[in-house]
Design a protein around this motif. Structure first.
Motif, PDB file in Angstrom:
ATOM      1  N   GLY A  45       0.788  -1.233   0.000  1.00  0.00           N
ATOM      2  CA  GLY A  45       0.000   0.000   0.000  1.00  0.00           C
ATOM      3  C   GLY A  45       0.815   1.275   0.000  1.00  0.00           C
ATOM      4  O   GLY A  45       0.263   2.366   0.068  1.00  0.00           O
ATOM      5  N   ASP A  46       2.150   1.161  -0.058  1.00  0.00           N
ATOM      6  CA  ASP A  46       2.999   2.352  -0.096  1.00  0.00           C
ATOM      7  C   ASP A  46       2.967   2.973  -1.484  1.00  0.00           C
ATOM      8  O   ASP A  46       2.898   2.271  -2.493  1.00  0.00           O
ATOM      9  N   GLU A  47       3.021   4.309  -1.514  1.00  0.00           N
ATOM     10  CA  GLU A  47       3.066   5.014  -2.791  1.00  0.00           C
ATOM     11  C   GLU A  47       4.516   5.302  -3.157  1.00  0.00           C
ATOM     12  O   GLU A  47       5.292   5.768  -2.328  1.00  0.00           O
ATOM     13  N   ILE A  48       4.864   5.033  -4.394  1.00  0.00           N
ATOM     14  CA  ILE A  48       6.192   5.326  -4.917  1.00  0.00           C
ATOM     15  C   ILE A  48       6.011   6.147  -6.184  1.00  0.00           C
ATOM     16  O   ILE A  48       5.269   5.750  -7.087  1.00  0.00           O
ATOM     17  N   TRP A  49       6.674   7.303  -6.240  1.00  0.00           N
ATOM     18  CA  TRP A  49       6.614   8.162  -7.417  1.00  0.00           C
ATOM     19  C   TRP A  49       7.879   7.979  -8.244  1.00  0.00           C
ATOM     20  O   TRP A  49       8.986   7.942  -7.716  1.00  0.00           O
ATOM     21  N   THR A  50       7.712   7.843  -9.544  1.00  0.00           N
ATOM     22  CA  THR A  50       8.851   7.738 -10.443  1.00  0.00           C
ATOM     23  C   THR A  50       8.730   8.780 -11.549  1.00  0.00           C
ATOM     24  O   THR A  50       7.634   9.144 -11.973  1.00  0.00           O
ATOM     25  N   HIS A  51       9.887   9.273 -11.974  1.00  0.00           N
ATOM     26  CA  HIS A  51       9.952  10.119 -13.165  1.00  0.00           C
ATOM     27  C   HIS A  51      10.553   9.227 -14.241  1.00  0.00           C
ATOM     28  O   HIS A  51      11.551   8.555 -14.019  1.00  0.00           O
ATOM     29  N   TYR A  52       9.921   9.199 -15.393  1.00  0.00           N
ATOM     30  CA  TYR A  52      10.423   8.330 -16.451  1.00  0.00           C
ATOM     31  C   TYR A  52      10.644   9.113 -17.740  1.00  0.00           C
ATOM     32  O   TYR A  52      10.016  10.147 -17.979  1.00  0.00           O
ATOM     33  N   LYS A  53      11.575   8.624 -18.534  1.00  0.00           N
ATOM     34  CA  LYS A  53      11.802   9.119 -19.890  1.00  0.00           C
ATOM     35  C   LYS A  53      11.794   7.902 -20.801  1.00  0.00           C
ATOM     36  O   LYS A  53      12.457   6.907 -20.522  1.00  0.00           O
ATOM     37  N   LEU A  54      11.028   7.989 -21.855  1.00  0.00           N
ATOM     38  CA  LEU A  54      10.914   6.893 -22.818  1.00  0.00           C
ATOM     39  C   LEU A  54      11.455   7.392 -24.151  1.00  0.00           C
ATOM     40  O   LEU A  54      11.067   8.457 -24.625  1.00  0.00           O
ATOM     41  N   PHE A  55      12.387   6.644 -24.725  1.00  0.00           N
ATOM     42  CA  PHE A  55      12.996   6.998 -25.997  1.00  0.00           C
ATOM     43  C   PHE A  55      12.739   5.892 -27.009  1.00  0.00           C
ATOM     44  O   PHE A  55      12.846   4.708 -26.679  1.00  0.00           O
ATOM     45  N   ALA A  56      12.420   6.274 -28.230  1.00  0.00           N
ATOM     46  CA  ALA A  56      12.276   5.292 -29.307  1.00  0.00           C
ATOM     47  C   ALA A  56      13.645   5.101 -29.958  1.00  0.00           C
ATOM     48  O   ALA A  56      14.359   6.072 -30.215  1.00  0.00           O
ATOM     49  N   LEU A  57      14.002   3.855 -30.202  1.00  0.00           N
ATOM     50  CA  LEU A  57      15.253   3.558 -30.892  1.00  0.00           C
ATOM     51  C   LEU A  57      14.992   3.478 -32.394  1.00  0.00           C
ATOM     52  O   LEU A  57      13.963   2.960 -32.822  1.00  0.00           O
ATOM     53  N   PRO A  58      15.926   3.977 -33.185  1.00  0.00           N
ATOM     54  CA  PRO A  58      15.734   3.878 -34.636  1.00  0.00           C
ATOM     55  C   PRO A  58      15.776   2.417 -35.087  1.00  0.00           C
ATOM     56  O   PRO A  58      16.623   1.640 -34.646  1.00  0.00           O
ATOM     57  N   THR A  59      14.839   2.039 -35.931  1.00  0.00           N
ATOM     58  CA  THR A  59      14.780   0.689 -36.482  1.00  0.00           C
ATOM     59  C   THR A  59      14.378   0.797 -37.951  1.00  0.00           C
ATOM     60  O   THR A  59      13.792   1.802 -38.364  1.00  0.00           O
ATOM     61  N   PRO A  60      14.683  -0.227 -38.728  1.00  0.00           N
ATOM     62  CA  PRO A  60      14.172  -0.223 -40.098  1.00  0.00           C
ATOM     63  C   PRO A  60      12.645  -0.149 -40.086  1.00  0.00           C
ATOM     64  O   PRO A  60      11.990  -0.628 -39.162  1.00  0.00           O
ATOM     65  N   SER A  61      12.066   0.460 -41.091  1.00  0.00           N
ATOM     66  CA  SER A  61      10.627   0.729 -41.094  1.00  0.00           C
ATOM     67  C   SER A  61       9.764  -0.525 -41.043  1.00  0.00           C
ATOM     68  O   SER A  61       8.614  -0.467 -40.638  1.00  0.00           O
ATOM     69  N   ASP A  62      10.293  -1.674 -41.414  1.00  0.00           N
ATOM     70  CA  ASP A  62       9.480  -2.886 -41.410  1.00  0.00           C
ATOM     71  C   ASP A  62       9.508  -3.619 -40.068  1.00  0.00           C
ATOM     72  O   ASP A  62       8.873  -4.656 -39.925  1.00  0.00           O
ATOM     73  N   GLN A  63      10.219  -3.092 -39.089  1.00  0.00           N
ATOM     74  CA  GLN A  63      10.293  -3.743 -37.776  1.00  0.00           C
ATOM     75  C   GLN A  63       9.475  -2.960 -36.746  1.00  0.00           C
ATOM     76  O   GLN A  63       9.218  -1.769 -36.906  1.00  0.00           O
ATOM     77  N   ASN A  64       9.085  -3.649 -35.690  1.00  0.00           N
ATOM     78  CA  ASN A  64       8.400  -2.982 -34.581  1.00  0.00           C
ATOM     79  C   ASN A  64       9.367  -2.021 -33.890  1.00  0.00           C
ATOM     80  O   ASN A  64      10.571  -2.280 -33.848  1.00  0.00           O
ATOM     81  N   LEU A  65       8.827  -0.950 -33.356  1.00  0.00           N
ATOM     82  CA  LEU A  65       9.666  -0.003 -32.638  1.00  0.00           C
ATOM     83  C   LEU A  65      10.232  -0.634 -31.380  1.00  0.00           C
ATOM     84  O   LEU A  65       9.601  -1.469 -30.737  1.00  0.00           O
ATOM     85  N   LYS A  66      11.430  -0.213 -31.027  1.00  0.00           N
ATOM     86  CA  LYS A  66      12.082  -0.630 -29.783  1.00  0.00           C
ATOM     87  C   LYS A  66      12.188   0.606 -28.908  1.00  0.00           C
ATOM     88  O   LYS A  66      12.331   1.725 -29.395  1.00  0.00           O
ATOM     89  N   TYR A  67      12.112   0.405 -27.596  1.00  0.00           N
ATOM     90  CA  TYR A  67      12.105   1.520 -26.671  1.00  0.00           C
ATOM     91  C   TYR A  67      13.147   1.335 -25.576  1.00  0.00           C
ATOM     92  O   TYR A  67      13.473   0.216 -25.199  1.00  0.00           O
ATOM     93  N   VAL A  68      13.615   2.449 -25.053  1.00  0.00           N
ATOM     94  CA  VAL A  68      14.454   2.470 -23.859  1.00  0.00           C
ATOM     95  C   VAL A  68      13.725   3.351 -22.856  1.00  0.00           C
ATOM     96  O   VAL A  68      13.276   4.446 -23.192  1.00  0.00           O
TER      97      VAL A  68
END
Length: 87
Positions: A23-46
């Motif tokens: 029941g404890d609250e934890i706050w996080t700050h996140y940054k999501l970046f898309a990685l470059p991939t060839p157009s026929d592939q699904n996007l990858k993220y960091v």
């Protein structure tokens, strides 16, 4: 997330509240970046996440302290050195 998929932006960021099993609250700050991939592939993220729970608690305590200290100094009688604090 759709902004990244549509190519409008390469990153997203924000704050998110998590609740643990205890029941404890934890706050996080996140940054999501898309990685470059060839157009026929699904996007990858960091994702980079930082626990900001203590930072937010410290900010709340500081605001509370500033509010109470300001009230105290404003109501301080002049003969107790109020002039020293206000100059």
């Amino acid at each position: 997330m759709n902004e990244i998929k549509e190519g409008k932006t390469g990153q997203l960021s924000g704050d998110y509240k998590h609740t643990t099993k205890q029941g404890d609250e934890i706050w996080t700050h996140y940054k999501l970046f898309a990685l470059p991939t060839p157009s026929d592939q699904n996007l990858k993220y960091v994702v980079i996440a930082e626990d900001i729970t203590e930072k937010l608690a410290a900010e709340r305590r500081l605001k509370y302290s500033e509010k109470n200290t300001g009230t105290y100094l404003t109501n301080l009688p002049l003969h107790y050195g109020r002039k020293i604090f206000l100059t």
